[in-house]
Write an enzyme that holds these catalytic residues in place. Sequence first.
Site, PDB file in Angstrom:
ATOM      1  N   ASP A 181      -3.034   4.552  -2.351  1.00 51.26           N
ATOM      2  CA  ASP A 181      -4.048   5.192  -1.517  1.00 51.26           C
ATOM      3  C   ASP A 181      -4.487   6.532  -2.114  1.00 51.26           C
ATOM      4  O   ASP A 181      -3.637   7.341  -2.502  1.00 51.26           O
ATOM      5  CB  ASP A 181      -3.427   5.423  -0.127  1.00 51.26           C
ATOM      6  N   ASP A 203       0.863  -1.177   0.000  1.00 55.35           N
ATOM      7  CA  ASP A 203       0.000   0.000   0.000  1.00 55.35           C
ATOM      8  C   ASP A 203       0.906   1.235   0.000  1.00 55.35           C
ATOM      9  O   ASP A 203       1.808   1.349   0.834  1.00 55.35           O
ATOM     10  CB  ASP A 203      -0.844  -0.039   1.282  1.00 55.35           C
ATOM     11  N   HIS A 225     -11.312  -2.769   4.183  1.00 54.67           N
ATOM     12  CA  HIS A 225     -11.142  -2.320   5.572  1.00 54.67           C
ATOM     13  C   HIS A 225     -11.843  -0.990   5.855  1.00 54.67           C
ATOM     14  O   HIS A 225     -11.822  -0.521   6.987  1.00 54.67           O
ATOM     15  CB  HIS A 225      -9.652  -2.207   5.882  1.00 54.67           C
ATOM     16  N   ASP A 226     -12.396  -0.348   4.836  1.00 56.38           N
ATOM     17  CA  ASP A 226     -13.047   0.956   5.024  1.00 56.38           C
ATOM     18  C   ASP A 226     -14.571   0.874   5.006  1.00 56.38           C
ATOM     19  O   ASP A 226     -15.236   1.907   5.085  1.00 56.38           O
ATOM     20  CB  ASP A 226     -12.618   1.923   3.909  1.00 56.38           C
ATOM     21  N   GLU A 259      -6.469   3.634  -5.709  1.00 60.31           N
ATOM     22  CA  GLU A 259      -7.726   3.825  -4.979  1.00 60.31           C
ATOM     23  C   GLU A 259      -8.301   5.155  -5.425  1.00 60.31           C
ATOM     24  O   GLU A 259      -7.595   6.178  -5.418  1.00 60.31           O
ATOM     25  CB  GLU A 259      -7.474   3.823  -3.472  1.00 60.31           C
TER      26      GLU A 259
HETATM   27  C1  NOJ Z   1      -8.048   5.254   2.173  1.00 60.16           C
HETATM   28  C2  NOJ Z   1      -7.687   4.157   3.116  1.00 60.16           C
HETATM   29  O1  NOJ Z   1      -8.172   2.939   2.634  1.00 60.16           O
HETATM   30  C3  NOJ Z   1      -8.233   4.543   4.464  1.00 60.16           C
HETATM   31  O2  NOJ Z   1      -8.172   3.489   5.382  1.00 60.16           O
HETATM   32  C4  NOJ Z   1      -7.504   5.772   4.938  1.00 60.16           C
HETATM   33  O3  NOJ Z   1      -8.044   6.211   6.149  1.00 60.16           O
HETATM   34  C5  NOJ Z   1      -7.585   6.908   3.921  1.00 60.16           C
HETATM   35  N1  NOJ Z   1      -7.371   6.456   2.565  1.00 60.16           N
HETATM   36  C6  NOJ Z   1      -6.563   7.972   4.211  1.00 60.16           C
HETATM   37  O4  NOJ Z   1      -5.274   7.503   3.939  1.00 60.16           O
END
Ligand code: NOJ
Length: 550
Positions: A197, A96, A326-327, A253
């Site tokens: 990210d 990541d 995970h989000d 992402e």
């Molecule tokens: C996306 C990530 O998946 C998340 O977990 C994170 O809090 C934010 N970007 C900020 O880096």
Amino acid sequence: MKWWKEGIIYQIYPRSFFDSSGNGIGDLNGISKKLHYIKSLGVDMVWICPFYKSPNKDNGYDISDYKDISKIFGDLNSFDILLKKMHSLGLKLIMDLVVNHTSDKHSWFKKARKSKESKFHDYYIWKEGEKGKKPNNWKSVFSGSAWKWNEQTKEYFLHLYTENQPDLNWENPIVRKEVYSIIDFWLSKGVDGIRMDVISLISKRLDFKNIPNNIIFIDVMEKYYANGPRVHEYIKEMNKKVLSKYDIVTIGEGPGINLNNGLNYVNEDENELNMIFHFDHLTIDFGKEGKYDPIPFDFIKFKKIFSNWDKLFSKRGWNSIFLGNHDFSRIVSRFGNDNEFHEESSKLLATLLMTLRGTPSLYQGDEIGMTNINYNNISFYDDVETINAWKEAIDNKKNMKKFFEAIQKQSRDNARTPMQWDNKKNAGFSKVEPWIKANDNYKKINVKNQEKDLDSILNYYKLLIKIRKENSTLVYGKYEDLDPMHTKIFSYKRWDKNDVFIIHLNFSNCLVEINSSEIKDYKLVISNYTFAKKRNNLNPWEARIYKLIK
Ligand code: NOJ
């Protein structure tokens, strides 16, 4: 044909995967110990969320040293061991990369904030603000203003996430060079891919215009924070300077990425990224103010999103398929029925994930049907995003009962509880109290139980993965939704010159009729019901894959 198109990604949230050191937090040696399990799933690539040195204000997404490993997770030696073991098992490692922002404890920022004269000052984004007022009305994704006052230089800095995550200034070519050197550091160790990210946010709109009041959260992302004027220039440069030198996979992402701009990031002719994670299907129930302002789930829209994205990439580009990470909350709690049809609906979602066109990503724990946690008190929650949203809701005098219900449904902690390995204390994740409380249902829902049970969700995933691997039509074949307006069933066809598949998924708690004439020349490949009922009926949450008899 590319290995990353045919492969399947398994995503690990290292904090919650397996604790080998006995500190209540998962670690790299823990992942090493579980590699045979991962391999047994049949997956090919493993994306591990950040494990760099970090104060962990946002669980590793706030990095203070990009070329070192956080002590809680291990060290560079445990990393080397992990990578070697993965490669010896034929697994590829995706790291990541978090370079929209750093931690405020990164040495760059510590120097940058001390003086305007420091060469590091221009590594970040500063604004003076007029008459003591914030430079504009931008809000952090994690609540509150996106600007934080820095007393030493008497300026504000921009942070689109927590105030401990200052945004990097990509306009500065030296920053970009630093980023490429970080990427090179890891790729030259043999890392096979990068998940980037919030890569859509790296180029800022330098006029920093105020956001009008009535605009919905998703549009703010698209039109103000993401897709800035130089984003493609930066990604192309990154590709040219470093990515193109390696045979790797890249997945960006992409908050704010949608059907209008998605292809621009992954168009093969443009040399940017291989795939993106877009969020159209995962923000489907977000209201005007975002995730804690929910609107009802619209099934027809859900199906349409998959069809639209498939179409977008049908000639160029390549899709990535995922239902959670995970989000977001747990997929079975969100899109299935985690109560009376827990097993059936988990398997149905598995079928969807493994039969669409694109590279599937499977998030840890979904392969055993892990569910939302439903803590009964805010004090159990850990995630900075949840806590900040809660505090802000109190300040804004929101209906806190309703808000708490939204938190139970949508908090990121739902997906972050410890991996449920067996029925021993703490779900077999750790010998000590874990950093976040395990879900009590681990006594029933766990890997050990499911490995023994041939009909388990876990074994169903393994079978599906095998089926996908044996049938390239399920990877590359065309896709068509057979009944887009059906309110309960998702039926689609996948085909190419070799084979034809029809997939039926009943997204409801009722028995639903289907048109059996369509499948009279087909044989059943797999179903999540042992005795698939009459062919013209689908049981609640039944999933079936049919293949044309040749
Ligand atoms: C996306 C990530 O998946 C998340 O977990 C994170 O809090 C934010 N970007 C900020 O880096």
